[in-house]
Design an enzyme around this catalytic site. Structure first.
Site, PDB file in Angstrom:
ATOM      1  N   TYR A   1      -6.694   1.119   2.013  1.00 15.26           N
ATOM      2  CA  TYR A   1      -6.734   1.392   0.575  1.00 15.26           C
ATOM      3  C   TYR A   1      -7.560   0.300  -0.086  1.00 15.26           C
ATOM      4  O   TYR A   1      -7.381  -0.885   0.214  1.00 15.26           O
ATOM      5  CB  TYR A   1      -5.306   1.400   0.004  1.00 15.26           C
ATOM      6  CG  TYR A   1      -5.256   1.592  -1.495  1.00 15.26           C
ATOM      7  CD1 TYR A   1      -5.556   2.827  -2.069  1.00 15.26           C
ATOM      8  CD2 TYR A   1      -4.892   0.550  -2.349  1.00 15.26           C
ATOM      9  CE1 TYR A   1      -5.504   3.007  -3.448  1.00 15.26           C
ATOM     10  CE2 TYR A   1      -4.847   0.728  -3.730  1.00 15.26           C
ATOM     11  CZ  TYR A   1      -5.151   1.960  -4.273  1.00 15.26           C
ATOM     12  OH  TYR A   1      -5.102   2.137  -5.630  1.00 15.26           O
TER      13      TYR A   1
ATOM     14  N   ASP B   1     -12.157  -6.420   2.444  1.00 12.94           N
ATOM     15  CA  ASP B   1     -11.206  -6.316   1.340  1.00 12.94           C
ATOM     16  C   ASP B   1      -9.998  -7.161   1.731  1.00 12.94           C
ATOM     17  O   ASP B   1      -9.163  -6.733   2.533  1.00 12.94           O
ATOM     18  CB  ASP B   1     -10.828  -4.853   1.121  1.00 12.94           C
ATOM     19  CG  ASP B   1      -9.824  -4.690   0.000  1.00 12.94           C
ATOM     20  OD1 ASP B   1      -9.259  -5.712  -0.440  1.00 12.94           O
ATOM     21  OD2 ASP B   1      -9.593  -3.547  -0.429  1.00 12.94           O
TER      22      ASP B   1
ATOM     23  N   LYS C   1      -4.472 -10.011  -6.121  1.00 12.03           N
ATOM     24  CA  LYS C   1      -3.050 -10.283  -5.860  1.00 12.03           C
ATOM     25  C   LYS C   1      -2.672 -11.766  -5.902  1.00 12.03           C
ATOM     26  O   LYS C   1      -2.571 -12.351  -6.967  1.00 12.03           O
ATOM     27  CB  LYS C   1      -2.637  -9.631  -4.539  1.00 12.03           C
ATOM     28  CG  LYS C   1      -2.874  -8.100  -4.593  1.00 12.03           C
ATOM     29  CD  LYS C   1      -1.954  -7.294  -3.735  1.00 12.03           C
ATOM     30  CE  LYS C   1      -2.355  -5.839  -3.792  1.00 12.03           C
ATOM     31  NZ  LYS C   1      -1.310  -4.883  -3.787  1.00 12.03           N
TER      32      LYS C   1
END
Ligand code: PMP
Length: 439
Positions: free
Chosen positions: A146, A241, A275
Site C-alpha cells: 500500500y 516506500d 508516520k
C-alpha cells in the site's frame, strides 16, 4: 468491561455527518463484521480509555506513528512549545533543517529531502520526480503493498506480468491505471518480465522494502539486490516506500537494517517517509540522490508544494520522537516484549489447535490465521478472515486493541511493559479458545 453504549451512540451521530462515520476506512469495523468502532476518549503510554470508561492495551499505535506511546512528555512539550511560538509561518524555520539532518544522518541514500504532510503525498511526489528525471511514465509496484490513496498507486494487478493494472477504486481513470504494472512481491522473475515487456517506459519500481501492509513480510534473500539491479539495468529508478519501515525496527531505515544484507546493493534512488518521523502529527517526507532531487521546484521543472509542509509543530514533534528513539536499548526492549508476546500467542494457538502463522520483525509482528507461510499477498489473502474477526472482537472485549483488519500488524511501543504482555496473553488464550470453538 462496560457496555460500549456511548461508542454506539457517537457512531450513530457520526454516521449522520461523516461519511461512513469514520475519517479513514481502516478505522471502520467493516472487515471484522461491522458495527460501531470504539470511540476513544484519551490515551497515555500504551493504554487507551474509551468513552464508556473501558481501558485497552494499544497495539494499533495509530497504524504506526505512536512508537513512543501516547502523550509522551518529551513530544508533548515539544509540540506545546511549537504551538506557543506560532503554529504556522509560511516561511522557512530552523527546526526543518534539524529534522532534515536527522533523517539524512540515519538514511544513507538521502542527499536532499523535502517535507510534505502525509505518506500519500510523499509517495506521489517521488513518482512525479522519477517521471521528471527519467522522462518515462509507467511505474511497477508489488501486489498488496500500500502506498497511500493517490490515483497511481491504488491500482491492482492485471492478470499477468505483461498486463497493465486495473483501478482498485472507483474514480481512477483506466488511462491512469494503464500507467501501472503490478507484480507479486518477492518474485524477481515477474519483475524481470515486466521490465522486459515495457523496457523503455518504466520510470520507477516502487516497493515497501520490508512489507507492512499485508502483514510484516521480509524480502526474500537477494530480492532487494535483484530488484535494484534489474530496475537500474532497464534505466528505471528504485523508490522505497519506507513510510512504515523507517525507524520501526532500528534507528534508521531498511537501507541499513541489520536483518538485510549487502546494504550498498539495496540503495534506492528515492525514498518516501511518514508516520514515525512526525511523532504523531501529520507529516511526510521524500528524498534521494542530489541530482534526482534537483528536479524539484524551485530548482527544477517538477512542481511540488504545500501550505502546511514542514510546519513547526509536526517538525518539532518529529524531532522529539526521534530523540526518544535514540535512547539506549529502546528497540531491544520492544523486541524483547514482542518475542514474549509472539511466543505466548504461538503456545496458546497450538494449545487450542488454531492454525496461526506469525511474522515478527523486531517489535512489530502480524498474526495470520493459516497454516502456510506468508511471504506474498496471495498467501496473506488466503487466511481465515472470520477467525481473525472473531479473535479481534474477543480481544477487544478483554481490553486489547488491535487493528480491525487481518492484514495489519501489532506494534509494540517504548511504553509497553511486561504486565501488558501478561494481560494480553491471558486475553489471547481466552480469545483463541473461543475462536477454536467457532465462537
Ligand atoms: N505508504 C505506506 C507503506 C503506508 O503504510 C501508508 C499508510 N498506511 C502510506 C504510504 C500512506 O500514508 P498516509 O496515510 O500518511 O497518507
Amino acid at each position: 468491561m462496560n457496555p460500549r453504549t456511548r461508542s454506539s451512540q457517537l457512531y450513530e451521530q457520526a454516521l449522520e455527518h461523516i461519511v461512513g462515520g469514520v475519517n479513514s476506512p481502516s478505522r471502520s469495523f467493516k472487515a471484522v463484521g461491522g458495527g460501531a468502532p470504539v470511540f476513544m476518549a484519551n490515551a497515555k503510554g500504551a493504554h487507551f480509555t474509551d468513552v464508556d470508561g473501558n481501558k485497552y492495551i494499544d497495539y494499533l499505535a495509530a497504524y504506526g506513528p505512536i512508537i513512543t506511546g501516547h502523550a509522551h512528555p518529551h513530544i508533548t512539550e515539544a509540540i506545546t512549545r511549537a504551538a506557543q511560538n506560532g503554529i504556522l509561518y509560511g516561511t522557512p524555520t530552523e527546526l526543518e533543517i534539524q529534522l532534515a539532518m536527522m533523517l539524512k544522518d540515519s538514511i544513507p541514500s538521502l542527499d536532499k529531502v523535502r517535507f510534505v504532510n502525509s505518506g500519500t503525498e510523499a509517495v506521489m511526489s517521488t513518482i512525479r520526480v522519477a517521471r521528471a528525471y527519467t522522462k518515462r511514465n509507467k511505474i511497477i509496484k508489488f501486489a498488496g503493498c500500500y502506498h497511500g490513496h493517490s490515483d497511481l498507486v491504488l491500482v491492482a494487478a492485471g492478470s499477468g506480468p505483461s498486463t497493465l493494472g486495473i483501478p482498485d477504486s472507483a474514480g481512477i481513470p483506466t488511462s491512469i491505471a494503464q500507467e501501472v504494472i503490478t507484480v507479486p512481491f518477492n518474485n524477481l522473475e515477474a519483475l524481470r518480465e515486466a521490465l522486459e515487456h515495457w523496457s523503455d517506459q518504466i520510470a520507477a519500481v516502487m516497493v515497501e522494502p520490508i512489507v507492512g501492509n499485508f502483514g510484516m513480510v521480509m524480502p526474500a534473500p537477494g530480492f532487494l539486490e535483484g530488484l535494484c539491479k534489474l530496475a537500474h539495468d532497464y534505466g528505471a529508478l528504485v523508490i522505497y516506500d519506507e513510510v512504515i519501515t523507517a525507524f520501526r525496527f532500528h534507528y534508521g531505515s531498511s537501507q541499513t537494517y541489520a536483518g538485510l544484507d549487502n546494504h550498498d546493493q539495496i540503495m534506492p534512488d528515492l525514498t518516501a517517509l511518514g508516520k514515525i518521523i512526525g511523532g504523531g502529527l501529520p507529516i511526510g517526507a521524500y528524498g534521494g540522490r542530489k541530482h534526482i532531487m534537483e528536479q524539484v521546484a524551485p530548482l527544477g521543472p517538477a512542481y511540488q508544494a504545500g501550505t502546511m509542509a514542514g510546519n513547526p509543530a509536526s517538525v518539532a514533534s518529529g524531532i522529539a520522537c526521534l530523540e526518544v528513539l535514540q535512547g539506549e536499548g529502546v528497540y531491544e526492549e520492544m523486541e524483547r516484549l514482542a518475542i514474549r508476546l509472539t511466543d505466548g500467542l504461538r503456545e496458546s494457538a497450538d494449545r487450542h489447535g488454531v492454525a496461526m502463522t506469525i511474522n515478527r520483525i523486531r517489535g512489530a509482528f502480524s498474526t495470520h490465521f493459516c497454516d502456510h507461510p506468508v511471504t506474498d499477498y496471495d498467501q496473506a489473502q488466503d487466511t481465515d478472515g472470520e477467525k481473525f474477526a472473531s479473535f479481534f472482537r474477543h480481544m477487544l472485549d478483554r481490553g486489547v486493541c488491535l487493528a480491525p483488519s487481518k492484514y495489519e500488524a501489532w506494534f509494540l511501543t517504548t511504553t509497553h511493559v511486561d504486565a501488558d504482555i501478561d494481560q494480553t496473553l491471558q486475553a489471547a488464550d481466552e480469545a483463541l479458545k473461543l475462536v477454536a470453538a467457532g465462537k
